[in-house]
Scaffold this motif. Structure first.
Motif, short mmCIF file in Angstrom:
data_model
loop_
_atom_site.label_atom_id
_atom_site.label_comp_id
_atom_site.label_asym_id
_atom_site.label_seq_id
_atom_site.Cartn_x
_atom_site.Cartn_y
_atom_site.Cartn_z
N GLY A 156 0.86 -1.21 -0.11
CA GLY A 156 -0.06 0.04 0.12
C GLY A 156 0.97 1.21 -0.10
N LEU A 157 1.92 1.34 0.64
CA LEU A 157 2.85 2.52 0.80
C LEU A 157 3.50 2.70 -0.40
CD1 LEU A 157 4.30 1.35 4.53
CD2 LEU A 157 2.56 3.46 3.96
N ILE A 158 3.84 1.68 -1.21
CA ILE A 158 4.89 1.67 -2.49
C ILE A 158 3.97 1.30 -3.64
CG2 ILE A 158 6.86 1.37 -3.56
CD1 ILE A 158 7.98 0.94 -0.56
N GLY A 159 3.51 0.14 -3.58
CA GLY A 159 2.71 -0.49 -4.84
C GLY A 159 3.24 -1.98 -4.75
N ASN A 160 2.21 -2.69 -5.54
CA ASN A 160 2.84 -4.07 -5.95
C ASN A 160 1.58 -4.48 -7.13
OD1 ASN A 160 4.38 -6.23 -5.82
ND2 ASN A 160 4.11 -6.61 -3.68
N PHE A 161 2.01 -5.62 -7.78
CA PHE A 161 1.22 -6.22 -8.84
C PHE A 161 0.05 -6.98 -8.21
CE2 PHE A 161 5.01 -5.92 -11.56
CZ PHE A 161 4.48 -4.74 -12.39
N ASN A 165 -7.00 -4.71 -4.11
CA ASN A 165 -7.53 -4.77 -2.79
C ASN A 165 -7.04 -4.69 -1.44
OD1 ASN A 165 -6.46 -7.34 -3.28
ND2 ASN A 165 -8.32 -8.46 -3.27
N TYR A 166 -6.02 -5.57 -1.50
CA TYR A 166 -4.74 -5.34 -0.33
C TYR A 166 -4.19 -4.17 -0.18
CZ TYR A 166 -0.98 -6.96 2.56
OH TYR A 166 -0.13 -7.39 3.63
N SER A 167 -3.63 -3.45 -1.28
CA SER A 167 -3.02 -2.31 -1.13
C SER A 167 -3.99 -1.12 -0.82
CB SER A 167 -2.42 -1.70 -2.70
OG SER A 167 -1.28 -3.02 -2.97
N ALA A 168 -5.18 -1.09 -1.41
CA ALA A 168 -6.03 -0.06 -0.96
C ALA A 168 -6.37 -0.16 0.50
CB ALA A 168 -7.06 -0.19 -1.83
N ALA A 169 -6.68 -1.57 1.03
CA ALA A 169 -6.88 -1.75 2.29
C ALA A 169 -5.91 -1.25 3.20
CB ALA A 169 -7.11 -3.04 2.68
N LYS A 170 -4.59 -1.33 3.03
CA LYS A 170 -3.28 -1.26 3.77
C LYS A 170 -3.08 0.23 3.95
CE LYS A 170 -2.17 -5.38 5.67
NZ LYS A 170 -2.34 -5.58 6.90
N ASP A 294 7.02 2.70 -9.11
CA ASP A 294 7.56 1.57 -8.45
C ASP A 294 6.84 0.45 -7.57
OD1 ASP A 294 10.22 2.87 -8.92
OD2 ASP A 294 9.72 4.34 -7.37
N ARG A 295 7.26 -0.55 -7.41
CA ARG A 295 6.74 -1.70 -6.67
C ARG A 295 7.77 -1.76 -5.35
NH1 ARG A 295 6.77 -6.99 -8.49
NH2 ARG A 295 8.76 -6.32 -9.57
N SER A 296 7.08 -2.30 -4.34
CA SER A 296 8.02 -2.72 -3.19
C SER A 296 9.23 -3.32 -3.22
CB SER A 296 7.06 -3.44 -2.05
OG SER A 296 7.89 -3.61 -1.05
N PRO A 297 9.49 -4.39 -4.40
CA PRO A 297 10.85 -4.78 -4.50
C PRO A 297 12.05 -3.84 -5.12
CG PRO A 297 9.13 -6.22 -4.96
CD PRO A 297 8.34 -5.19 -5.01
N ASP A 298 11.16 -2.87 -5.76
CA ASP A 298 12.34 -1.94 -6.55
C ASP A 298 12.63 -0.82 -5.53
OD1 ASP A 298 11.48 -2.71 -9.16
OD2 ASP A 298 9.66 -1.56 -9.04
N VAL A 299 11.94 -0.45 -4.44
CA VAL A 299 12.45 0.39 -3.51
C VAL A 299 13.35 -0.33 -2.44
CG1 VAL A 299 11.76 1.91 -1.65
CG2 VAL A 299 10.39 1.94 -3.80
N PHE A 300 12.84 -1.54 -2.10
CA PHE A 300 13.66 -2.30 -1.07
C PHE A 300 14.51 -3.35 -1.90
CE2 PHE A 300 10.45 -0.48 1.84
CZ PHE A 300 11.23 -0.21 2.64
N SER A 301 15.45 -2.81 -2.73
CA SER A 301 15.99 -3.55 -3.67
C SER A 301 17.24 -4.38 -3.17
CB SER A 301 16.48 -2.70 -4.87
OG SER A 301 17.35 -1.77 -4.45
N TRP A 302 17.61 -4.07 -1.98
CA TRP A 302 19.04 -4.67 -1.33
C TRP A 302 18.50 -5.87 -0.53
CZ3 TRP A 302 16.60 -0.27 0.12
CH2 TRP A 302 16.36 -0.13 1.37
#
Length: 305
Positions: A156-161, A165-170, A294-302
């Motif tokens: 929700g904070l960043i995004g995902n594929f 539903n889950y992203s909007a709720a979070k 961006d998706r979450s894995p793009d931001v938390f890439s390490w």
């Protein structure tokens, strides 16, 4: 300060039968709390129902010398959420902390998502967080103290594929938490969010075929559910008495504080704006500050450290 940060407190942990919820319930008990383990015993998709997971958590708490009771009521309905809080009051005489952790997944690409997939996830995550929080609110107000710990997600904070539903709720939970923090600050009540990282059924499908993939998965598996529990306990405790309205994350041995939405750039026209002016001047001036897809894995890439 007590060596046990939540000694004597009564804590509700929704979704406490397994995973992150179980880890939080156990750490709350280790730190002196009496725990209401709320879990309907459903699978990741919300189907089924068994008290066994909650019973296992209860037994683990008892082995630690702690006290715990079980609630099998659903968070997703107003009346049953009231019963969850009533369970704490009936069993232990008070309620001090609500950890909104219960959740399900119904991942589907947006253009194929059914109304049922949307509503079921919203009902458990967002409505459930409101219902249980609201059920405890009057008790918190009367005793002039209380703490909420809500689980958000980088989806929700960043995004995902495939997780509209889950992203909007979070992300909705973040706004709910901030509203609670604003409305109830005068009563000594705090509200914060955690975006947890943990190896679980949701991440176990990551490929692990090549040596490089296997090494990466081995590092991801270090992000066990219990890595999130110390932060939850801290936020529930008096040690965090001045911490409210914030969004944190726990990722293996890392702690993060998230930014919250604020204006990043502005452009002004003394004569106002026409659609043509926006196209020619306004939007080109703002474009340099656009946020990427961006998706979450793009931001938390390490890898977790």
């Amino acid at each position: 300060m007590s060596t046990q940060l939540v000694e004597g407190k009564v804590v509700i942990v929704t979704g406490g039968g397994g995973g992150i919820g179980r880890a939080i319930a156990l750490e709350m008990a280790r730190q002196g709390a009496r725990v209401v383990i709320n879990d309907i015993g459903a699978g990741l998709d919300g189907a089924g129902g068994s008290a066994t997971p909650a019973e296992e958590t209860q037994e683990l708490i008892r082995e630690l010398g702690g006290e715990a009771v079980i609630s099998t009521d659903s968070v997703s309905e107003w009346e049953s959420a009231q019963r969850i809080v009533a369970c704490a009051l009936d069993s232990f005489g008070r309620i001090d902390v609500v950890v909104n952790n219960a959740g399900i997944l119904r991942d589907t690409i947006f253009h194929k998502m059914s109304p049922e997939d949307w509503l079921s996830v919203i009902n458990v995550h967002l409505n459930g967080s409101f219902f249980v929080s609201r059920a405890a609110a009057e008790h918190f107000r009367q005793q002039q103290s209380g703490a909420y710990v809500h689980m958000t997600s980088t989806s929700g904070l960043i995004g995902n594929f495939g997780q509209a539903n889950y992203s909007a709720a979070k992300l909705g939970i973040v706004a709910l938490s901030k509203s609670i923090a604003l409305d109830m600050q005068r009563y000594g009540v705090r509200s914060n969010c955690i975006a947890p990282f943990a190896w679980s059924r949701m991440t176990s499908s990551i490929p692990a075929e090549t040596p490089e993939q296997k090494a990466r998965v081995a590092k991801l598996q270090q992000m066990t559910p219990d890595k999130n529990a110390p932060l939850a306990v801290y936020l529930a405790s008096e040690a965090a008495e001045h911490v409210t309205g914030q969004v944190f994350a726990a990722r293996h041995n890392e702690l993060f504080l998230f930014s919250q939405t604020r204006p990043v750039r502005s452009v002004h026209s003394a004569e106002g704006w026409t659609p043509q002016d926006i196209a020619e001047h306004g939007m080109p001036a703002l474009k340099a500050s656009f946020i990427g897809l961006d998706r979450s894995p793009d931001v938390f890439s390490w890898d977790p450290i």
